[in-house]
Design a protein around this motif. Structure first.
Motif, PDB file in Angstrom:
ATOM      1  N   SER A   1      78.035  16.203  -2.811  1.00  0.00           N
ATOM      2  CA  SER A   1      77.173  17.223  -2.226  1.00  0.00           C
ATOM      3  C   SER A   1      77.484  17.508  -0.752  1.00  0.00           C
ATOM      4  N   TYR A   2      77.915  16.488  -0.017  1.00  0.00           N
ATOM      5  CA  TYR A   2      78.217  16.710   1.407  1.00  0.00           C
ATOM      6  C   TYR A   2      79.320  17.748   1.557  1.00  0.00           C
TER       7      TYR A   2
ATOM      8  N   MET B   1      78.226  21.483   0.090  1.00  0.00           N
ATOM      9  CA  MET B   1      77.358  22.346   0.870  1.00  0.00           C
ATOM     10  C   MET B   1      77.990  22.780   2.192  1.00  0.00           C
TER      11      MET B   1
ATOM     12  N   ALA C   1      72.997  19.122  -5.410  1.00  0.00           N
ATOM     13  CA  ALA C   1      73.208  19.332  -3.978  1.00  0.00           C
ATOM     14  C   ALA C   1      72.006  20.089  -3.435  1.00  0.00           C
TER      15      ALA C   1
ATOM     16  N   TYR D   1      70.815  22.886  -6.043  1.00  0.00           N
ATOM     17  CA  TYR D   1      71.957  23.498  -6.718  1.00  0.00           C
ATOM     18  C   TYR D   1      72.558  22.487  -7.683  1.00  0.00           C
TER      19      TYR D   1
ATOM     20  N   VAL E   1      76.232  21.561  -9.149  1.00  0.00           N
ATOM     21  CA  VAL E   1      77.570  21.810  -8.628  1.00  0.00           C
ATOM     22  C   VAL E   1      78.623  21.043  -9.431  1.00  0.00           C
TER      23      VAL E   1
ATOM     24  N   LYS F   1      78.893  26.654  -7.601  1.00  0.00           N
ATOM     25  CA  LYS F   1      77.477  26.308  -7.484  1.00  0.00           C
ATOM     26  C   LYS F   1      76.608  27.203  -8.357  1.00  0.00           C
TER      27      LYS F   1
ATOM     28  N   PRO G   1      70.509  13.951  -3.911  1.00  0.00           N
ATOM     29  CA  PRO G   1      71.853  14.520  -3.825  1.00  0.00           C
ATOM     30  C   PRO G   1      72.891  13.606  -4.469  1.00  0.00           C
ATOM     31  N   ASP G   2      73.821  14.207  -5.173  1.00  0.00           N
ATOM     32  CA  ASP G   2      74.926  13.531  -5.864  1.00  0.00           C
ATOM     33  C   ASP G   2      74.526  12.910  -7.193  1.00  0.00           C
TER      34      ASP G   2
END
Length: 249
Positions: A107-108, A111, A163, A171, A173, A188, A201-202
């Motif tokens: 996710s880092y 985004m 994410a 989202y 992804v 996305k 996230p992730d």
């Protein structure tokens, strides 16, 4: 670094490539279709290392024989300069390749990179009955460029990792590869509807929902991002191959 050291490093690198290519480790670095080339490269490096060592020893024996025939004293390997031991540090990145497998991009990176959604030349026919199991890129492409014609009023299942943008909007992804992880780009899908109250996230999710014509723009590159109206979702384990290649086939 002398020829013996060069042979050792080449052999180590070749063995590492064979190890990565014979396991799922290589999927952290390159796309699945490059596996045969990775194995071939490893075999070539090992063969080159063995050949280099063999030729080096043959030349050394020949030189030793010439000295013996002339009656000249043999000073051993005194003509060669000792190489600094620090040169062996070149082998550390090779060992790290085996000992420390990098995590898949998540996710880092997603985004901070604009969506890589591309229009396909065409879309395959979907099953007439049952829920549609689509990849993130497949759903996004059909939603944006085919305007959801083949997905309207159908139950859709999509799997990807979560994410969140700075505002907390979720989202789904998948990262897509052209060649290797260095060129990975995200595709996305924005989520709406029945969103789980807590999203990490992730974390990987299988989302069940329906097509909606709603869209948004990626703030990074203004690329189109379609929405999926969620009716239910469940956590799943990360797939063996975390990178989605369907958009580039």
């Amino acid at each position: 670094m002398n020829k013996h050291a060069q042979s050792a490093v080449m052999f180590l690198l070749g063995a590492t490539l064979l190890h990565a290519g014979s396991t799922d480790l290589y999927l952290r670095y390159v796309k699945a279709g490059l596996r045969p080339l990775l194995l071939l490269s490893g075999a070539v490096l090992i063969a080159a290392a063995v050949a280099t060592l063999w030729y080096e020893r043959r030349d050394a024996q020949a030189e030793h024989g010439e000295h013996g025939e002339r009656g000249e004293p043999d000073h051993g390997d005194g003509e060669h300069h000792r190489e600094p031991r620090i040169s062996w540090l070149l082998a550390l990145p090779v060992l790290a390749l085996v000992l420390v497998a990098p995590p898949a991009l998540g996710s880092y990176s997603a985004m901070r990179t604009g969506t890589a959604l591309q229009q396909a030349y065409g879309y395959e026919d979907l099953p007439a009955e049952g829920p549609l199991r689509l990849g993130v890129a497949d759903y996004a492409g059909r939603a944006v460029y085919d305007h959801g014609r083949s997905m309207k009023n159908r139950e859709i299942k999509v799997t990807g990792f979560v994410a969140l943008d700075p505002a907390g909007h979720p989202y789904l992804v998948r990262m897509a590869l052209n060649c290797c992880a260095a060129d990975a780009q995200p595709v996305k899908v924005a989520l709406t509807g029945t969103i789980p109250p807590v999203l990490r996230p992730d974390a990987w999710l299988e989302v069940t929902g329906t097509y909606t014509p709603r869209r948004t723009k990626d703030p990074v590159n203004n690329g189109p991002i379609p929405y999926l109206k969620v009716t239910s979702s469940r956590p799943v384990t990360a797939p063996t191959d975390p990178y989605d290649e369907t958009w580039n086939k």
